[in-house]
Design a protein around this motif. Structure first.
Motif, short mmCIF file in Angstrom:
data_model
loop_
_atom_site.label_atom_id
_atom_site.label_comp_id
_atom_site.label_asym_id
_atom_site.label_seq_id
_atom_site.Cartn_x
_atom_site.Cartn_y
_atom_site.Cartn_z
N UNK A 342 -22.42 18.49 28.60
CA UNK A 342 -21.72 18.88 27.38
C UNK A 342 -22.40 20.10 26.77
N UNK A 343 -21.61 21.15 26.57
CA UNK A 343 -22.15 22.39 26.01
C UNK A 343 -21.72 22.62 24.57
N UNK A 344 -20.57 22.08 24.18
CA UNK A 344 -20.04 22.34 22.83
C UNK A 344 -19.30 21.11 22.31
N UNK A 345 -19.42 20.87 21.01
CA UNK A 345 -18.65 19.84 20.31
C UNK A 345 -18.16 20.44 19.00
N UNK A 346 -16.93 20.12 18.62
CA UNK A 346 -16.39 20.63 17.36
C UNK A 346 -15.40 19.63 16.78
N UNK A 347 -15.10 19.80 15.48
CA UNK A 347 -14.24 18.85 14.78
C UNK A 347 -13.17 19.62 14.00
N UNK A 348 -11.95 19.06 13.98
CA UNK A 348 -10.82 19.68 13.30
C UNK A 348 -10.06 18.61 12.51
N UNK A 349 -9.69 18.95 11.28
CA UNK A 349 -8.86 18.06 10.48
C UNK A 349 -7.47 18.70 10.36
N UNK A 350 -6.46 17.99 10.84
CA UNK A 350 -5.08 18.43 10.75
C UNK A 350 -4.31 17.51 9.81
N UNK A 351 -3.25 18.03 9.23
CA UNK A 351 -2.36 17.20 8.42
C UNK A 351 -0.97 17.21 9.03
N UNK A 352 -0.29 16.06 8.92
CA UNK A 352 1.09 15.97 9.35
C UNK A 352 2.03 16.24 8.19
N UNK A 353 3.31 16.38 8.47
CA UNK A 353 4.28 16.72 7.43
C UNK A 353 4.76 15.50 6.66
N UNK A 354 4.45 14.29 7.14
CA UNK A 354 4.86 13.07 6.45
C UNK A 354 3.68 12.50 5.67
N UNK A 355 3.96 11.47 4.85
CA UNK A 355 2.91 10.87 4.02
C UNK A 355 1.86 10.14 4.86
N UNK A 356 2.29 9.59 5.99
CA UNK A 356 1.38 8.85 6.86
C UNK A 356 1.66 9.21 8.31
N UNK A 357 0.63 9.25 9.13
CA UNK A 357 0.80 9.41 10.57
C UNK A 357 0.35 8.11 11.25
N UNK A 358 0.70 8.00 12.49
CA UNK A 358 0.43 6.79 13.26
C UNK A 358 -1.06 6.45 13.28
N UNK A 359 -1.37 5.21 12.93
CA UNK A 359 -2.76 4.77 12.93
C UNK A 359 -3.27 4.59 14.36
N UNK A 360 -4.55 4.84 14.59
CA UNK A 360 -5.13 4.62 15.90
C UNK A 360 -6.04 3.39 15.85
N UNK A 361 -6.14 2.70 16.99
CA UNK A 361 -6.94 1.48 17.07
C UNK A 361 -7.88 1.56 18.27
N UNK A 362 -9.16 1.30 18.06
CA UNK A 362 -10.11 1.28 19.18
C UNK A 362 -9.96 -0.01 19.99
#
Length: 401
Positions: A342-362
């Protein structure tokens, strides 16, 4: 390239610069420099340059943000080159330095992306220095007639290296001349402290708290079939998605056209690809075109050799309301041994156009830890006291004046 004495165009072998090592000064011999002396402004002429328009246009006719991130990284290096002044360097001699990106710890998107045919003004200055490092603030505005509007702002932490990249090199001390510059300098110190605290907050260094353990248990409870004790049988809640399905993967080659002054992969090239695969991941997840709100912690842990095989992977690791946090990882592959580094790691915060987006589950404990990791990153990025939020446009104008 000319200032560093590096030939334009592809060279199979890197040009020797050993003779420049004798010009590396001691730090006490370097005169202090001011923020105003480091200030530079340039125009990206999208209104008139048709060839550049094609390079910067996105699939929907706006400015291509990934390409702009690439330009900002290149511009930060140029600011560093103009800041460093060596009194005893002969007039026609090349600068015995190179500058490499350590981390881009924050990049805020301050407005809507303009159309591809609007001129962009890119500007920057050195906001803080260490013995061998520089923090560069880079701003981008777009020009619409006589109106200039803010677009994005980023903080780039750069390292000064000697001519052959075999060791660090000292940089000029920074002299503070005004109250505004004192504020900018203090904010840079706060960002430095914040970076250290953020690294300590990693789930790989700090175990989950009781509250976070309760959250993990809640996930297990919601995804477990209460009617059976069958091993590994999991159920996906309504309108949910498994974290392991919320990703995008791409394998690419790094070519000589992607190189930097030290003949390794250009940091902006890696940043652009990290952003674009993260954008695709968020787009697939929310099913509408997402908006980048914030990018942070582009870390450059290891240099990437030209002609490397790169494995770009982006995962959604946290969701809150209509926000998605995407973690992008760049691995260098060795095809003959299947080794990955691993040479690089980065983080991005995006927003969707609706009030809520699909929840993710581990599904696994490892994924649950990644979720907690993403939750911590998201909470830190949204603190109202985050130092880059205090970097005002007035301060940039002061430096310009």
């Amino acid at each position: 390239m000319s200032q560093l004495g590096i030939d334009i165009g592809y060279q199979a072998e890197e040009k020797k610069r050993d003779h420049l090592l004798k010009y590396i000064p001691k730090r006490e011999d370097l005169p202090p420099r001011s923020m105003r002396e480091s200030y530079i402004m340039a125009t990206i002429p999208l209104r008139t340059d048709k060839a550049m328009q094609e390079k910067y246009v996105s699939d929907v006719g706006t400015v291509r943000l990934g390409r702009l991130i690439e330009a900002m990284d290149c511009f930060a290096i140029w600011v560093c080159q103009q800041y460093v002044k060596i009194p005893n360097l002969p007039p026609n001699e090349h600068l015995p330095y190179i500058f490499v990106n350590i981390i881009v710890d924050s990049m805020s998107i301050l407005g809507q992306l303009p159309s591809y045919d609007k001129d962009l003004r890119i500007s920057g200055y050195v906001s803080s220095v260490g013995k061998t490092s520089l923090e560069v603030a880079v701003w981008v505005h777009f020009i619409n007639g006589k109106i200039m509007s803010k677009l994005t702002h980023g903080n780039f932490l750069m390292a000064a290296r000697n001519a052959i990249n075999s060791g660090s090199a000292p940089v000029n001390p920074l002299k503070i001349e005004t109250e505004e510059e004192k504020k900018i300098s203090q904010e840079a110190k706060t960002r430095k402290k914040f970076r250290k605290e953020s690294q300590k907050a990693s789930v790989w260094q700090k175990k989950p708290t009781q509250e976070e353990h309760d959250l993990i248990y809640d996930f297990v409870e919601k995804t477990t079939d209460k009617q059976t004790l069958e091993l590994n049988k999991r159920i996906l809640p309504e309108n949910g998605r498994w974290m392991s399905d919320s990703f995008a993967l791409n394998n690419i080659m790094s070519f000589p056209e992607n190189r930097n002054a030290q003949n390794t992969a250009f940091g902006g090239f890696l940043m652009r690809n990290a952003f674009e695969i993260s954008f695709i991941t968020a787009f697939k997840h929310c099913k509408t075109r997402p908006k980048l709100e914030y990018a942070f912690e582009f870390s450059f842990d290891k240099p990437v050799a030209i002609q490397s095989l790169l494995r770009m992977l982006a995962y959604i690791i946290y969701v809150e309301k209509n926000y998605m946090l995407v973690m992008a990882i760049n691995d260098v592959l060795e095809p003959t041994t299947t080794e990955k580094i691993t040479s690089n790691v980065s983080y991005f915060i995006f927003s969707g156009s609706t009030d809520h987006v699909q929840q993710i589950y581990p599904r696994s404990y490892h994924e649950a830890l990644l979720y907690i990791h993403g939750r911590r990153k998201f909470q830190n990025a949204n603190l109202s006291s985050r130092p880059d939020n205090a970097a005002t446009e007035n301060q940039s104008k002061t430096i310009c004046k």
